[in-house]
Design an enzyme around this catalytic site. Sequence first.
Site, mmCIF file in Angstrom:
data_model
loop_
_atom_site.group_PDB
_atom_site.id
_atom_site.type_symbol
_atom_site.label_atom_id
_atom_site.label_comp_id
_atom_site.label_asym_id
_atom_site.label_seq_id
_atom_site.Cartn_x
_atom_site.Cartn_y
_atom_site.Cartn_z
ATOM 1 N N LYS A 75 0.798 -1.232 0.000
ATOM 2 C CA LYS A 75 0.000 0.000 0.000
ATOM 3 C C LYS A 75 0.834 1.288 0.000
ATOM 4 O O LYS A 75 0.398 2.302 -0.512
ATOM 5 C CB LYS A 75 -0.958 0.016 1.198
ATOM 6 C CG LYS A 75 -2.133 -0.939 1.045
ATOM 7 C CD LYS A 75 -3.075 -0.785 2.217
ATOM 8 C CE LYS A 75 -4.277 -1.685 2.076
ATOM 9 N NZ LYS A 75 -5.292 -1.441 3.097
ATOM 10 N N ALA A 136 -1.963 2.314 15.795
ATOM 11 C CA ALA A 136 -1.372 3.431 15.041
ATOM 12 C C ALA A 136 -0.695 2.912 13.771
ATOM 13 O O ALA A 136 0.251 3.518 13.272
ATOM 14 C CB ALA A 136 -0.382 4.184 15.920
ATOM 15 N N GLY A 137 -1.181 1.787 13.249
ATOM 16 C CA GLY A 137 -0.645 1.221 12.010
ATOM 17 C C GLY A 137 -1.368 1.793 10.798
ATOM 18 O O GLY A 137 -1.972 2.871 10.863
ATOM 19 N N GLY A 138 -1.332 1.046 9.701
ATOM 20 C CA GLY A 138 -1.919 1.527 8.448
ATOM 21 C C GLY A 138 -3.409 1.788 8.551
ATOM 22 O O GLY A 138 -3.899 2.834 8.101
ATOM 23 N N ALA A 139 -4.148 0.869 9.154
ATOM 24 C CA ALA A 139 -5.602 1.033 9.253
ATOM 25 C C ALA A 139 -5.932 2.221 10.162
ATOM 26 O O ALA A 139 -6.873 2.984 9.890
ATOM 27 C CB ALA A 139 -6.236 -0.243 9.799
HETATM 28 P P1 ATR Z 1 -2.834 -2.513 9.796
HETATM 29 O O1 ATR Z 1 -2.454 -2.108 8.403
HETATM 30 O O2 ATR Z 1 -3.886 -3.587 9.840
HETATM 31 O O3 ATR Z 1 -3.147 -1.357 10.661
HETATM 32 P P2 ATR Z 1 -0.205 -2.624 10.961
HETATM 33 O O4 ATR Z 1 0.182 -1.402 10.174
HETATM 34 O O5 ATR Z 1 0.774 -3.739 11.054
HETATM 35 O O6 ATR Z 1 -1.545 -3.258 10.391
HETATM 36 O O7 ATR Z 1 -0.611 -2.121 12.436
HETATM 37 C C1 ATR Z 1 -1.028 -2.986 13.454
HETATM 38 C C2 ATR Z 1 -1.394 -2.171 14.706
HETATM 39 O O8 ATR Z 1 -1.873 -3.063 15.696
HETATM 40 C C3 ATR Z 1 -0.216 -1.446 15.324
HETATM 41 O O9 ATR Z 1 -0.696 -0.270 15.917
HETATM 42 C C4 ATR Z 1 0.270 -2.438 16.379
HETATM 43 O O10 ATR Z 1 0.939 -1.865 17.485
HETATM 44 P P3 ATR Z 1 2.532 -1.552 17.431
HETATM 45 O O11 ATR Z 1 2.672 -0.279 16.656
HETATM 46 O O12 ATR Z 1 2.933 -1.413 18.848
HETATM 47 O O13 ATR Z 1 3.162 -2.737 16.748
HETATM 48 C C5 ATR Z 1 -1.037 -2.997 16.854
HETATM 49 N N1 ATR Z 1 -0.893 -4.351 17.422
HETATM 50 C C6 ATR Z 1 -0.662 -5.495 16.737
HETATM 51 N N2 ATR Z 1 -0.613 -6.552 17.570
HETATM 52 C C7 ATR Z 1 -0.811 -6.040 18.819
HETATM 53 C C8 ATR Z 1 -0.886 -6.622 20.126
HETATM 54 N N3 ATR Z 1 -0.752 -7.929 20.317
HETATM 55 N N4 ATR Z 1 -1.103 -5.796 21.183
HETATM 56 C C9 ATR Z 1 -1.239 -4.458 21.003
HETATM 57 N N5 ATR Z 1 -1.191 -3.860 19.787
HETATM 58 C C10 ATR Z 1 -0.986 -4.634 18.721
#
Ligand code: ATR
Length: 290
Positions: A75, A136-139
């Site tokens: 993306k 705070a990831g992509g979504a």
């Molecule tokens: P997406 O595109 O689906 O948003 P992503 O960019 O990989 O995927 O983002 C995943 C989000 O979920 C991030 O905010 C991640 O937190 P970190 O920035 O600390 O990695 C969060 N996340 C994923 N697994 C997690 C978990 N087990 N506990 C808390 N936050 C989690």
Amino acid sequence: MKLAQYVNGKTQIYGLLGHPIEHTLSPVIHNSIARLVGHDLIYVPFHVYPEHLQQAIQGAYGLHIQGMNVTVPHKQAVIPFLKGIDPMAQKIGAVNTLKRTTDGYVGYNTDAAGLRRSMIQKGIPLKGQTVLILGAGGAARAAAMMAADQKPKQIWISNRTIEKAELLAVDVQKFYSIPVQAVSFNNIYDLLHIDICIQTTPIGMSPNEIKTPISDLSFFKKLDAAVDLIYNPSETIFLKNAKQANCITLNGFGMLFYQAVQAYEIWNELTIPEEEQKKLIEIIQKEYID
Ligand code: ATR
């Protein structure tokens, strides 16, 4: 239906670029829309490895592919290979939809619009509301920019890695003059006022359905609405708990559906009537989700 009605010499090709790609629902959604509105097009999955992304874009252009969706992990990486980018996609920093133009593909982000449409449909307005985004990831980026665009009162962003929430808060404020602040996961229970919580992390997604990002159930008492971007399971523990506290609840299926509808509308420069959208939701939910 005869095979020639699905694919023939005039059939336009659309598709999805991703890695992995096997579990996508997008071909089902787009081919259902095409059948319903009577378009001679077919939508197929393209498994594209990251090292072949540029070749894939050039090849698609050479093959006269009209439009594509782009999913994980492409993306952001696809942006340098585009001819242009829509302002909302630019703010989010990611595209999920490419439309062919005379000299290349232009990128859009329909995830944000898909979430907005899904929330409107459910009667969850953002204007004047205080919004908490988990993740705070992509979504989360798409959710935060979309929410900011709807004139909310305030946005809080909470993330396991607080620095990423802080960065996203700064990014949102580059474009929107509303208060946006990061808050640690542990401190969200101290926030006095939240109207809407948008859950964007994978916590609670199948096969880890027993997990939830919110352990203290009193949290839900202050909320009006809880949105989880997860659609499998259709009701996460997060949403179950919110429902028990009388919140309006919404899962991620609507966002998935409406991002596809919006992409289809961009490619074909049309609006799919509400009635047809309702029929489509029923077809897709009945056959492929339940
Ligand atoms: P997406 O595109 O689906 O948003 P992503 O960019 O990989 O995927 O983002 C995943 C989000 O979920 C991030 O905010 C991640 O937190 P970190 O920035 O600390 O990695 C969060 N996340 C994923 N697994 C997690 C978990 N087990 N506990 C808390 N936050 C989690």
